[in-house]
Design a protein around this motif. Structure first.
Motif, mmCIF file in Angstrom:
data_model
loop_
_atom_site.group_PDB
_atom_site.id
_atom_site.type_symbol
_atom_site.label_atom_id
_atom_site.label_comp_id
_atom_site.label_asym_id
_atom_site.label_seq_id
_atom_site.Cartn_x
_atom_site.Cartn_y
_atom_site.Cartn_z
ATOM 1 N N THR A 106 0.839 -1.193 0.000
ATOM 2 C CA THR A 106 0.000 0.000 0.000
ATOM 3 C C THR A 106 0.876 1.245 0.000
ATOM 4 O O THR A 106 1.826 1.337 0.770
ATOM 5 C CB THR A 106 -0.917 0.036 1.240
ATOM 6 O OG1 THR A 106 -1.689 -1.169 1.280
ATOM 7 C CG2 THR A 106 -1.846 1.224 1.214
ATOM 8 N N VAL A 107 0.534 2.170 -0.873
ATOM 9 C CA VAL A 107 1.183 3.480 -0.898
ATOM 10 C C VAL A 107 0.088 4.518 -0.699
ATOM 11 O O VAL A 107 -0.866 4.582 -1.478
ATOM 12 C CB VAL A 107 1.935 3.733 -2.225
ATOM 13 C CG1 VAL A 107 2.583 5.100 -2.216
ATOM 14 C CG2 VAL A 107 2.962 2.643 -2.478
ATOM 15 N N SER A 108 0.197 5.310 0.365
ATOM 16 C CA SER A 108 -0.767 6.378 0.665
ATOM 17 C C SER A 108 -0.062 7.717 0.566
ATOM 18 O O SER A 108 1.115 7.817 0.887
ATOM 19 C CB SER A 108 -1.324 6.225 2.078
ATOM 20 O OG SER A 108 -1.882 4.956 2.260
ATOM 21 N N TRP A 109 -0.785 8.745 0.128
ATOM 22 C CA TRP A 109 -0.199 10.081 0.044
ATOM 23 C C TRP A 109 -1.280 11.137 0.099
ATOM 24 O O TRP A 109 -2.444 10.878 -0.161
ATOM 25 C CB TRP A 109 0.645 10.225 -1.220
ATOM 26 C CG TRP A 109 -0.150 10.310 -2.492
ATOM 27 C CD1 TRP A 109 -0.515 11.440 -3.158
ATOM 28 C CD2 TRP A 109 -0.687 9.220 -3.259
ATOM 29 N NE1 TRP A 109 -1.237 11.120 -4.286
ATOM 30 C CE2 TRP A 109 -1.354 9.767 -4.367
ATOM 31 C CE3 TRP A 109 -0.670 7.836 -3.111
ATOM 32 C CZ2 TRP A 109 -1.988 8.980 -5.316
ATOM 33 C CZ3 TRP A 109 -1.310 7.058 -4.059
ATOM 34 C CH2 TRP A 109 -1.961 7.633 -5.145
ATOM 35 N N ARG A 110 -0.859 12.331 0.489
ATOM 36 C CA ARG A 110 -1.725 13.519 0.485
ATOM 37 C C ARG A 110 -1.101 14.526 -0.461
ATOM 38 O O ARG A 110 0.081 14.831 -0.350
ATOM 39 C CB ARG A 110 -1.828 14.125 1.881
ATOM 40 C CG ARG A 110 -2.865 13.504 2.755
ATOM 41 C CD ARG A 110 -3.162 14.280 4.034
ATOM 42 N NE ARG A 110 -2.182 15.279 4.412
ATOM 43 C CZ ARG A 110 -1.148 15.066 5.226
ATOM 44 N NH1 ARG A 110 -0.939 13.878 5.734
ATOM 45 N NH2 ARG A 110 -0.328 16.035 5.535
ATOM 46 N N PRO A 111 -1.871 15.076 -1.385
ATOM 47 C CA PRO A 111 -1.334 16.078 -2.298
ATOM 48 C C PRO A 111 -0.797 17.295 -1.545
ATOM 49 O O PRO A 111 -1.206 17.575 -0.416
ATOM 50 C CB PRO A 111 -2.533 16.472 -3.162
ATOM 51 C CG PRO A 111 -3.507 15.355 -3.017
ATOM 52 C CD PRO A 111 -3.276 14.773 -1.669
ATOM 53 N N VAL A 112 0.103 18.014 -2.175
ATOM 54 C CA VAL A 112 0.718 19.186 -1.551
ATOM 55 C C VAL A 112 -0.334 20.221 -1.172
ATOM 56 O O VAL A 112 -0.275 20.811 -0.107
ATOM 57 C CB VAL A 112 1.777 19.797 -2.501
ATOM 58 C CG1 VAL A 112 2.339 21.079 -1.922
ATOM 59 C CG2 VAL A 112 2.881 18.794 -2.765
ATOM 60 N N GLN A 113 -1.326 20.447 -2.015
ATOM 61 C CA GLN A 113 -2.350 21.464 -1.757
ATOM 62 C C GLN A 113 -3.465 20.937 -0.865
ATOM 63 O O GLN A 113 -4.491 21.569 -0.717
ATOM 64 C CB GLN A 113 -2.922 21.992 -3.074
ATOM 65 C CG GLN A 113 -3.792 21.013 -3.839
ATOM 66 C CD GLN A 113 -3.022 20.065 -4.743
ATOM 67 O OE1 GLN A 113 -1.810 19.992 -4.685
ATOM 68 N NE2 GLN A 113 -3.722 19.328 -5.569
ATOM 69 N N SER A 114 -3.260 19.796 -0.219
ATOM 70 C CA SER A 114 -4.269 19.171 0.629
ATOM 71 C C SER A 114 -4.572 20.031 1.857
ATOM 72 O O SER A 114 -3.704 20.684 2.415
ATOM 73 C CB SER A 114 -3.775 17.799 1.073
ATOM 74 O OG SER A 114 -4.613 17.259 2.043
ATOM 75 N N THR A 115 -5.828 19.961 2.289
ATOM 76 C CA THR A 115 -6.235 20.685 3.494
ATOM 77 C C THR A 115 -6.043 19.851 4.747
ATOM 78 O O THR A 115 -6.230 20.345 5.850
ATOM 79 C CB THR A 115 -7.723 21.090 3.399
ATOM 80 O OG1 THR A 115 -8.512 19.900 3.284
ATOM 81 C CG2 THR A 115 -7.966 22.003 2.225
ATOM 82 N N GLY A 116 -5.719 18.581 4.589
ATOM 83 C CA GLY A 116 -5.528 17.697 5.727
ATOM 84 C C GLY A 116 -6.773 16.933 6.111
ATOM 85 O O GLY A 116 -6.769 16.177 7.075
ATOM 86 N N ALA A 117 -7.853 17.095 5.370
ATOM 87 C CA ALA A 117 -9.087 16.361 5.660
ATOM 88 C C ALA A 117 -8.883 14.878 5.351
ATOM 89 O O ALA A 117 -8.012 14.504 4.566
ATOM 90 C CB ALA A 117 -10.240 16.920 4.836
ATOM 91 N N ALA A 118 -9.695 14.038 5.965
ATOM 92 C CA ALA A 118 -9.555 12.592 5.797
ATOM 93 C C ALA A 118 -9.766 12.164 4.348
ATOM 94 O O ALA A 118 -9.141 11.221 3.877
ATOM 95 C CB ALA A 118 -10.536 11.868 6.708
ATOM 96 N N ASN A 119 -10.635 12.834 3.629
ATOM 97 C CA ASN A 119 -10.896 12.448 2.242
ATOM 98 C C ASN A 119 -9.859 12.986 1.269
ATOM 99 O O ASN A 119 -9.969 12.766 0.074
ATOM 100 C CB ASN A 119 -12.308 12.883 1.821
ATOM 101 C CG ASN A 119 -12.489 14.379 1.892
ATOM 102 O OD1 ASN A 119 -11.636 15.099 2.401
ATOM 103 N ND2 ASN A 119 -13.621 14.849 1.396
ATOM 104 N N ASP A 120 -8.830 13.691 1.753
ATOM 105 C CA ASP A 120 -7.753 14.180 0.895
ATOM 106 C C ASP A 120 -6.654 13.140 0.701
ATOM 107 O O ASP A 120 -5.755 13.337 -0.095
ATOM 108 C CB ASP A 120 -7.115 15.448 1.483
ATOM 109 C CG ASP A 120 -7.958 16.679 1.230
ATOM 110 O OD1 ASP A 120 -8.916 16.591 0.440
ATOM 111 O OD2 ASP A 120 -7.654 17.726 1.812
ATOM 112 N N THR A 121 -6.710 12.045 1.450
ATOM 113 C CA THR A 121 -5.678 11.024 1.356
ATOM 114 C C THR A 121 -5.985 10.087 0.193
ATOM 115 O O THR A 121 -7.084 9.562 0.080
ATOM 116 C CB THR A 121 -5.594 10.219 2.667
ATOM 117 O OG1 THR A 121 -5.293 11.112 3.724
ATOM 118 C CG2 THR A 121 -4.513 9.166 2.589
#
Length: 132
Positions: A106-121
């Motif tokens: 599994t590879v998980s990541w959050r985009p740079v412009q992410s707000t940190g919300a759970a659905n941003d992952t």
């Protein structure tokens, strides 16, 4: 007396301002569209990097003919997955979970412009099965 043709010459200031306003709204729409296209391209690139990282770990398992890869190899791979400068993804986390002869990569990541919300992952997972 003035002839009727004298009043019909040229544009008035209001007509010019309306024309400039319409062109401005059109250009603003194009700039917004360009920004969204760029975000989509970056998201696609991140997804492709995650896929390549998972495929790399799966290839390592197939090369060793075993899903139980040593911890040092998994740690080095996870460190690369977390480092965008070395082919990883932004805010990336790479994990390998082994259950018998099956491994879930599994590879998980959050985009740079992410707000940190759970659905941003974002997450990419693949299973590797090597019969023994």
């Amino acid at each position: 007396m003035h002839s009727p043709h004298c009043k019909a010459r040229g544009f008035s200031m209001i007509e010019m301002l309306v024309g400039v306003l319409i062109i401005t709204f059109g250009l603003l729409g194009l700039i917004t569209l360009q920004g969204r296209a760029l975000q989509a391209a970056v998201g696609t690139e991140d997804s492709q990097r995650a896929t390549l990282l998972a495929a790399e770990m799966a290839a390592t398992m197939f090369d060793q003919n075993n899903v139980n890869v040593n911890a040092a190899t998994v740690e080095a791979w996870a460190a690369r997955a977390a480092d965008p400068a070395s082919g990883g993804v932004p805010n990336g986390v790479g994990t390998v979970t082994v259950n018998g002869n099956t491994a879930r990569i599994t590879v998980s990541w959050r985009p740079v412009q992410s707000t940190g919300a759970a659905n941003d992952t974002n997450r990419y997972s693949t299973d590797v099965v090597i019969p023994q």
